[in-house]
Structures are given as structure tokens and as C-alpha cells.
Write a protein that holds these residues in place. Sequence first.
Motif, PDB file in Angstrom:
ATOM      1  N   MET A   1       8.939   1.268 -11.465  1.00 35.37           N
ATOM      2  CA  MET A   1       7.787   0.729 -12.168  1.00 35.37           C
ATOM      3  C   MET A   1       8.147   0.439 -13.626  1.00 35.37           C
ATOM      4  O   MET A   1       7.847  -0.644 -14.138  1.00 35.37           O
ATOM      5  CB  MET A   1       6.613   1.712 -12.119  1.00 35.37           C
ATOM      6  CG  MET A   1       5.401   1.243 -12.909  1.00 35.37           C
ATOM      7  SD  MET A   1       4.072   2.472 -12.985  1.00 35.37           S
ATOM      8  CE  MET A   1       4.807   3.721 -14.049  1.00 35.37           C
ATOM      9  N   LEU A   2       8.799   1.388 -14.278  1.00 33.65           N
ATOM     10  CA  LEU A   2       9.171   1.195 -15.683  1.00 33.65           C
ATOM     11  C   LEU A   2      10.100  -0.006 -15.844  1.00 33.65           C
ATOM     12  O   LEU A   2       9.929  -0.817 -16.759  1.00 33.65           O
ATOM     13  CB  LEU A   2       9.826   2.456 -16.242  1.00 33.65           C
ATOM     14  CG  LEU A   2       8.916   3.665 -16.385  1.00 33.65           C
ATOM     15  CD1 LEU A   2       9.693   4.857 -16.924  1.00 33.65           C
ATOM     16  CD2 LEU A   2       7.726   3.365 -17.261  1.00 33.65           C
ATOM     17  N   LEU A   3      11.072  -0.126 -14.964  1.00 30.10           N
ATOM     18  CA  LEU A   3      11.994  -1.268 -15.037  1.00 30.10           C
ATOM     19  C   LEU A   3      11.249  -2.583 -14.822  1.00 30.10           C
ATOM     20  O   LEU A   3      11.482  -3.564 -15.539  1.00 30.10           O
ATOM     21  CB  LEU A   3      13.117  -1.113 -14.010  1.00 30.10           C
ATOM     22  CG  LEU A   3      14.091   0.042 -14.273  1.00 30.10           C
ATOM     23  CD1 LEU A   3      15.040   0.210 -13.086  1.00 30.10           C
ATOM     24  CD2 LEU A   3      14.862  -0.164 -15.562  1.00 30.10           C
ATOM     25  N   SER A   4      10.335  -2.600 -13.877  1.00 24.04           N
ATOM     26  CA  SER A   4       9.553  -3.813 -13.610  1.00 24.04           C
ATOM     27  C   SER A   4       8.656  -4.162 -14.785  1.00 24.04           C
ATOM     28  O   SER A   4       8.530  -5.337 -15.154  1.00 24.04           O
ATOM     29  CB  SER A   4       8.701  -3.629 -12.351  1.00 24.04           C
ATOM     30  OG  SER A   4       9.508  -3.473 -11.213  1.00 24.04           O
ATOM     31  N   LEU A   5       8.036  -3.153 -15.377  1.00 30.67           N
ATOM     32  CA  LEU A   5       7.172  -3.393 -16.540  1.00 30.67           C
ATOM     33  C   LEU A   5       7.979  -3.932 -17.721  1.00 30.67           C
ATOM     34  O   LEU A   5       7.538  -4.857 -18.406  1.00 30.67           O
ATOM     35  CB  LEU A   5       6.448  -2.103 -16.953  1.00 30.67           C
ATOM     36  CG  LEU A   5       5.387  -1.588 -15.991  1.00 30.67           C
ATOM     37  CD1 LEU A   5       4.932  -0.183 -16.393  1.00 30.67           C
ATOM     38  CD2 LEU A   5       4.196  -2.536 -15.918  1.00 30.67           C
ATOM     39  N   GLN A   6       9.160  -3.362 -17.926  1.00 32.17           N
ATOM     40  CA  GLN A   6      10.014  -3.821 -19.021  1.00 32.17           C
ATOM     41  C   GLN A   6      10.404  -5.280 -18.825  1.00 32.17           C
ATOM     42  O   GLN A   6      10.367  -6.070 -19.761  1.00 32.17           O
ATOM     43  CB  GLN A   6      11.270  -2.945 -19.135  1.00 32.17           C
ATOM     44  CG  GLN A   6      10.967  -1.559 -19.641  1.00 32.17           C
ATOM     45  CD  GLN A   6      12.186  -0.670 -19.750  1.00 32.17           C
ATOM     46  OE1 GLN A   6      12.419  -0.107 -20.802  1.00 32.17           O
ATOM     47  NE2 GLN A   6      12.959  -0.528 -18.691  1.00 32.17           N
ATOM     48  N   GLU A   7      10.749  -5.617 -17.606  1.00 37.72           N
ATOM     49  CA  GLU A   7      11.172  -6.986 -17.312  1.00 37.72           C
ATOM     50  C   GLU A   7      10.009  -7.968 -17.421  1.00 37.72           C
ATOM     51  O   GLU A   7      10.123  -9.022 -18.042  1.00 37.72           O
ATOM     52  CB  GLU A   7      11.772  -7.038 -15.908  1.00 37.72           C
ATOM     53  CG  GLU A   7      12.297  -8.401 -15.530  1.00 37.72           C
ATOM     54  CD  GLU A   7      12.903  -8.388 -14.137  1.00 37.72           C
ATOM     55  OE1 GLU A   7      12.621  -9.335 -13.384  1.00 37.72           O
ATOM     56  OE2 GLU A   7      13.646  -7.451 -13.807  1.00 37.72           O
ATOM     57  N   LYS A   8       8.873  -7.610 -16.846  1.00 42.32           N
ATOM     58  CA  LYS A   8       7.740  -8.534 -16.793  1.00 42.32           C
ATOM     59  C   LYS A   8       7.079  -8.740 -18.158  1.00 42.32           C
ATOM     60  O   LYS A   8       6.653  -9.839 -18.489  1.00 42.32           O
ATOM     61  CB  LYS A   8       6.710  -8.040 -15.784  1.00 42.32           C
ATOM     62  CG  LYS A   8       5.574  -9.006 -15.536  1.00 42.32           C
ATOM     63  CD  LYS A   8       4.749  -8.577 -14.343  1.00 42.32           C
ATOM     64  CE  LYS A   8       4.257  -9.806 -13.613  1.00 42.32           C
ATOM     65  NZ  LYS A   8       4.176  -9.647 -12.200  1.00 42.32           N
ATOM     66  N   PHE A   9       7.002  -7.660 -18.946  1.00 44.91           N
ATOM     67  CA  PHE A   9       6.261  -7.722 -20.205  1.00 44.91           C
ATOM     68  C   PHE A   9       7.153  -7.697 -21.446  1.00 44.91           C
ATOM     69  O   PHE A   9       6.650  -7.695 -22.563  1.00 44.91           O
ATOM     70  CB  PHE A   9       5.243  -6.583 -20.272  1.00 44.91           C
ATOM     71  CG  PHE A   9       4.177  -6.679 -19.217  1.00 44.91           C
ATOM     72  CD1 PHE A   9       3.134  -7.589 -19.336  1.00 44.91           C
ATOM     73  CD2 PHE A   9       4.218  -5.883 -18.082  1.00 44.91           C
ATOM     74  CE1 PHE A   9       2.160  -7.686 -18.360  1.00 44.91           C
ATOM     75  CE2 PHE A   9       3.244  -5.968 -17.103  1.00 44.91           C
ATOM     76  CZ  PHE A   9       2.212  -6.881 -17.245  1.00 44.91           C
ATOM     77  N   ASP A  10       8.462  -7.635 -21.241  1.00 42.78           N
ATOM     78  CA  ASP A  10       9.414  -7.608 -22.354  1.00 42.78           C
ATOM     79  C   ASP A  10       9.091  -6.475 -23.330  1.00 42.78           C
ATOM     80  O   ASP A  10       8.965  -6.676 -24.541  1.00 42.78           O
ATOM     81  CB  ASP A  10       9.440  -8.961 -23.078  1.00 42.78           C
ATOM     82  CG  ASP A  10      10.656  -9.078 -23.989  1.00 42.78           C
ATOM     83  OD1 ASP A  10      11.699  -8.469 -23.669  1.00 42.78           O
ATOM     84  OD2 ASP A  10      10.555  -9.763 -25.030  1.00 42.78           O
ATOM     85  N   ILE A  11       8.923  -5.283 -22.765  1.00 45.33           N
ATOM     86  CA  ILE A  11       8.655  -4.092 -23.563  1.00 45.33           C
ATOM     87  C   ILE A  11       9.773  -3.090 -23.331  1.00 45.33           C
ATOM     88  O   ILE A  11      10.547  -3.221 -22.372  1.00 45.33           O
ATOM     89  CB  ILE A  11       7.293  -3.455 -23.210  1.00 45.33           C
ATOM     90  CG1 ILE A  11       7.226  -3.102 -21.717  1.00 45.33           C
ATOM     91  CG2 ILE A  11       6.145  -4.364 -23.621  1.00 45.33           C
ATOM     92  CD1 ILE A  11       5.977  -2.363 -21.291  1.00 45.33           C
TER      93      ILE A  11
END
Length: 79
Positions: A41-51
Motif C-alpha cells: 500500500m505504501l509503495l502504491s501510494l508513493q507511486e500514485k501520489f508522488d509522496i
Amino acid sequence: MDTKQGVLDILNDLTGEDLSDQMDENIFDNGLMDSMASVQMLLSLQEKFDIDVPVSEFNRAKWDTPNKIVAKVESLENE
């Protein structure tokens, strides 16, 4: 992109569940997510939202409902 919908899309991919009507449900206590899914989830969030969300700083209690995840992503987007 709408943050809420983006988060729900990621959670749907990881859990196979539509959580849009369960925004305050604890996704760990109800067995939908575990520690491996958290990392994904964290990796996906980082990729999708550039955070940037360091896994070492992940506190499950602050990320345990869809609403908390949306709020956390929004706060990180605004940093």
C-alpha cells in the motif's frame, strides 16, 4: 486526481473489496490488510501520489482506516 478515489482504488486492488462504504472500518482488525499488504500500500501510494512515506516511520494506528489513509496522503501531498 481525487485523493479519496485514488486511495480507494489502491485499497480495492490490495483487498479485493470496495471500501467506499467502510471508510471508518479498521482494515487490519477486520483482516483485509496485513503487514505485507501495508508495504505494498505504501509503495502504491508513493507511486500514485508522488509522496514519500518511509516504511520505517509507518505507524499502523495512524493508517488503519480508509479515512485515516486519505487524510495522511492529503497531508503528505501538502508538504
